[in-house]
Each structure stands twice: as C-alpha cells, then as structure tokens.
Design an enzyme around this catalytic site. Structure first.
Site, short mmCIF file in Angstrom:
data_model
loop_
_atom_site.label_atom_id
_atom_site.label_comp_id
_atom_site.label_asym_id
_atom_site.label_seq_id
_atom_site.Cartn_x
_atom_site.Cartn_y
_atom_site.Cartn_z
N TYR A 1 -6.24 54.23 54.01
CA TYR A 1 -7.60 54.80 54.02
C TYR A 1 -8.50 54.12 55.06
O TYR A 1 -9.60 54.58 55.32
CB TYR A 1 -8.25 54.72 52.63
N LYS B 1 1.24 42.72 41.00
CA LYS B 1 1.45 43.96 40.23
C LYS B 1 2.77 43.96 39.44
O LYS B 1 2.85 44.51 38.36
CB LYS B 1 1.43 45.17 41.16
N ARG C 1 12.91 50.57 56.05
CA ARG C 1 13.70 49.60 56.82
C ARG C 1 14.52 48.69 55.93
O ARG C 1 15.32 47.91 56.41
CB ARG C 1 12.75 48.78 57.69
N THR D 1 -3.84 43.52 41.81
CA THR D 1 -3.38 43.98 43.12
C THR D 1 -2.39 42.98 43.71
O THR D 1 -1.98 42.03 43.04
CB THR D 1 -4.58 44.31 44.05
N GLY E 1 7.79 49.94 48.80
CA GLY E 1 7.00 48.92 48.11
C GLY E 1 6.31 49.50 46.88
O GLY E 1 6.71 50.55 46.35
P1 NAP Z 1 4.03 46.84 49.83
O1 NAP Z 1 4.39 46.74 48.42
O2 NAP Z 1 3.87 45.62 50.67
O3 NAP Z 1 5.12 47.82 50.54
C1 NAP Z 1 5.02 48.16 51.91
C2 NAP Z 1 6.25 48.96 52.33
O4 NAP Z 1 6.12 49.27 53.72
C3 NAP Z 1 7.56 48.19 52.18
O5 NAP Z 1 8.60 49.10 51.93
C4 NAP Z 1 7.70 47.57 53.57
O6 NAP Z 1 9.03 47.27 53.92
C5 NAP Z 1 7.20 48.70 54.45
N1 NAP Z 1 6.72 48.19 55.72
C6 NAP Z 1 5.81 47.21 55.91
N2 NAP Z 1 5.62 47.01 57.25
C7 NAP Z 1 6.44 47.89 57.88
C8 NAP Z 1 6.73 48.16 59.25
N3 NAP Z 1 6.08 47.50 60.22
N4 NAP Z 1 7.64 49.11 59.54
C9 NAP Z 1 8.28 49.78 58.55
N5 NAP Z 1 8.06 49.56 57.22
C10 NAP Z 1 7.15 48.63 56.90
O7 NAP Z 1 2.65 47.61 50.02
P2 NAP Z 1 2.11 48.83 49.11
O8 NAP Z 1 1.22 48.30 48.05
O9 NAP Z 1 3.25 49.67 48.77
O10 NAP Z 1 1.15 49.57 50.17
C11 NAP Z 1 1.67 50.36 51.22
C12 NAP Z 1 0.53 51.08 51.93
O11 NAP Z 1 -0.10 51.98 51.02
C13 NAP Z 1 -0.58 50.16 52.43
O12 NAP Z 1 -1.07 50.64 53.63
C14 NAP Z 1 -1.66 50.26 51.36
O13 NAP Z 1 -2.95 50.03 51.87
C15 NAP Z 1 -1.49 51.71 50.94
N6 NAP Z 1 -1.92 51.93 49.55
C16 NAP Z 1 -2.93 52.83 49.35
C17 NAP Z 1 -3.37 53.10 48.06
C18 NAP Z 1 -4.48 54.08 47.86
O14 NAP Z 1 -5.04 54.12 46.76
N7 NAP Z 1 -4.78 54.89 48.83
C19 NAP Z 1 -2.75 52.45 46.96
C20 NAP Z 1 -1.72 51.55 47.20
C21 NAP Z 1 -1.32 51.30 48.53
P3 NAP Z 1 9.68 45.84 53.51
O15 NAP Z 1 9.95 45.93 52.06
O16 NAP Z 1 10.88 45.75 54.36
O17 NAP Z 1 8.64 44.80 53.85
#
Ligand code: NAP
Length: 292
Positions: free
Chosen positions: A232, A73, A159, A69, A136
């Site tokens: 979640y 990753k 963004r 995680t 992301g």
């Molecule tokens: P990540 O790799 O950190 O990517 C997050 C994305 O959201 C990036 O594009 C980031 O932009 C953007 N972001 C962060 N804060 C923001 C804000 N305040 N306003 C606008 N954009 C924002 O995280 P991730 O692993 O992709 O996870 C994203 C979400 O999905 C999390 O809430 C995570 O818990 C959820 N998730 C759920 C599962 C599931 O199984 N349900 C699996 C994976 C992830 P920047 O690049 O500019 O920072």
C-alpha cells in the site's frame, strides 16, 4: 490527538519489532476519536525473545485488544489460549482479544483481503484460478481465504521452494479438493499459469523500494486478469502500474489494510469502525510523510 487519557481509558496496541512504521495506531485512534470512545491504541516494540513475557505483561495491565505484526505472528501462537478457525488454518495470528480470562487469537488479514476483492474488484473467488506470488505470512492468509472462498486452483510461486511446499501442504490438509501447484525458484513456467489465471496476488515486498522491479515480467499480464498488490506504500508499484496499463481490474493493499484493522476493531468492541475515517487518517499521514 487523544485528549483525555485517564485510569479508565481502554487499552489497545500492536506488538512487533520494529514497530515505529505501523499505521495501525493512526487508523485505530482516528476511529476511537470519531466514535467518542475512551480508548487508546499504542505501538509496542517487544524484544525478539520476549514475546511470552510481553503477553503476560499486556494482560496484567489490562490490554483488551492487541494486534500482532512481524516477526511475532507465528511464534506467538503456542502462547495463545484459543485460536479461531482462520488462525488455525493460517498458522498465525494478527489479533488478540482478552476475554473469558485468556487471549483469543484471530487472523483478520484474509477478511481484509476478501473485502478488497469485493469492494475494489467485485471479484468472486468461487471456481477461480488464482496465482499467489510469495510464501510468507500474507501469502498464507491470502491462500487460506482463497481456499475458504471455493477457488478451483491455487498456484503458489516464489523463490523459496521449502516455504512454498509447506504452505501448499498446509492448504491441502484443510482443502483436499483444491488443485495446488508450486512454481519456484525458477519462475519461467509461471507464465502459462498467469495466462490462464483469473486473479494474481503479489504477496512479496517487491515494488516497495524505489528502483524495485516487478516480481514477474509485466508482459505476462492480460486484461482478463484481476490483480491485487498487497503493498500500500507506494500506492502504485511498478507491477500495479503495468496492470493498469494493460486494462486489468486492479488495486493496491490499502483497502485490505484498513479492512483487516476494522475486523480486529469489530472483534474487540463488537462495533464496526468508520472505514472512511480510518482511510483518511492513513492517507493524510502518508501525504505528510511524502511532503517531508
Ligand atoms: P513475509 O512474511 O516477510 O513474506 C514475504 C514473502 O516475499 C516471502 O515469501 C519472501 O521470500 C518473499 N520475498 C521477499 N523479498 C523478495 C524478493 N526480493 N524477491 C522475491 N521474493 C521475495 O512478509 P508478509 O507479511 O507476507 O508481507 C508481504 C507483503 O505484503 C509486504 O509488502 C507487506 O507490506 C504486504 N502486506 C500487506 C497487508 C495489507 O493489509 N495490505 C497485510 C500483510 C502484508 P523468502 O521467504 O524467500 O524471504
């Protein structure tokens, strides 16, 4: 509770940093116990610059299966012996399986997402117009799954224009016939894309923290739009609440979380774990946390 760990107990775990809030140990240990397997799953915090050393250590002490995680990753990919097709397209792994004398890398997030679309929303990706907010790791897996499912168009919004462009380029390389649009950092033009979309995905953490607003204005939503918020916890974000109010078919990230874990479990043990047991274990944990 794991009752009898011995020298023959099969070892599984998740590496990340930080790792203490991961729900994976809860759901996998519940599944092991339910199936009566002599196996244990542990959270492992790996120092940020020690991921290759951690891999050597894990296989030295015979970890069969490992989840990966944040933040490892993507940076772990060069150290993996063999990647699945999905992991190659996404460019990241969340699952390692020790077999044929090396770790094989997989990405099961997309499979989890697909299962949630099927089970929670009865949504068919074929020919759909999809809007994904975020660029992301989760957005990459979701965009890849949408492309593999035969969508007509994907609009990537967020963004960070550089990340959006990189993701669009990556998808285009593997799926040249899909229409890809990028909107950001100004999200104003996204309104017309959301109006025409069949599916909206929130792949940002916006909505997780108390007091968070919505990642896009709630009044852009319409009742023909299916919506999945990958968050979640909390189970209902402000955007999910707005989607419910407007009558959108919608769901949170819980089914995806459990299903991506189940897909890892299946890779490791060639057995489908009890999904309901995994869900109950996480829900009980969350209820306990929210009570305290
Ligand atoms: P990540 O790799 O950190 O990517 C997050 C994305 O959201 C990036 O594009 C980031 O932009 C953007 N972001 C962060 N804060 C923001 C804000 N305040 N306003 C606008 N954009 C924002 O995280 P991730 O692993 O992709 O996870 C994203 C979400 O999905 C999390 O809430 C995570 O818990 C959820 N998730 C759920 C599962 C599931 O199984 N349900 C699996 C994976 C992830 P920047 O690049 O500019 O920072």
């Amino acid at each position: 509770m794991i009752s009898s760990i011995t020298g023959t107990t099969a070892l599984f775990g998740v590496i990340g940093n930080p790792i203490s809030h991961s729900y994976s140990p809860i759901m996998h240990n519940a599944a092991f116990q339910n199936l009566g397997l002599n196996a244990v799953y542990v959270p492992l915090e790996v120092p940020l610059d020690k991921v290759s050393e951690a891999l050597v250590g894990l296989h030295t002490v015979h970890f069969i299966g490992v989840n990966v995680t944040i933040p490892f990753k993507e940076i772990i990919v060069p150290y993996i012996g063999k990647l699945s097709k999905r992991a190659t397209i996404v460019g990241s792994v969340n699952t390692l399986h020790w077999t044929e004398n090396r770790y094989h890398g997989y990405n099961t997030d997309g499979e989890g997402f697909k299962r949630s679309l099927d089970e929670d929303l009865a949504f068919n990706l074929e020919g759909a117009h999809v809007v994904i907010i975020g660029a992301g790791g989760a957005a990459k897996a979701v965009a890849t799954e949408c492309a593999m499912g035969g969508v007509k168009s994907i609009t990537l919004a967020g963004r960070n224009e550089k990340k959006l462009t990189e993701l669009a380029y990556r998808i285009q390389q593997f799926f040249p016939t899909i229409r890809l649009d990028i909107i950001g950092p100004d999200l104003t033009p996204l309104s017309s894309y959301v109006k025409k979309a069949d599916l909206l995905v929130n792949a940002t953490p916006v909505g997780m923290k108390p007091g968070d607003s919505t990642p896009i204005p709630a009044d852009w939503l319409h009742s023909k739009l299916s919506f999945i918020d990958l968050i979640y916890n909390p189970s209902v974000t402000p955007l999910l609440a707005a989607a419910k109010d407007r009558g959108c078919p919608c769901t949170n990230g819980m089914t995806m979380l459990i299903a991506q874990g189940a897909a890892s479990f299946k890779i490791w043990l060639n057995v489908m774990p009890p999904l309901a047991v995994m869900r109950t274990a996480i829900e009980n944990h969350l209820n306990r946390v929210h009570k305290n």
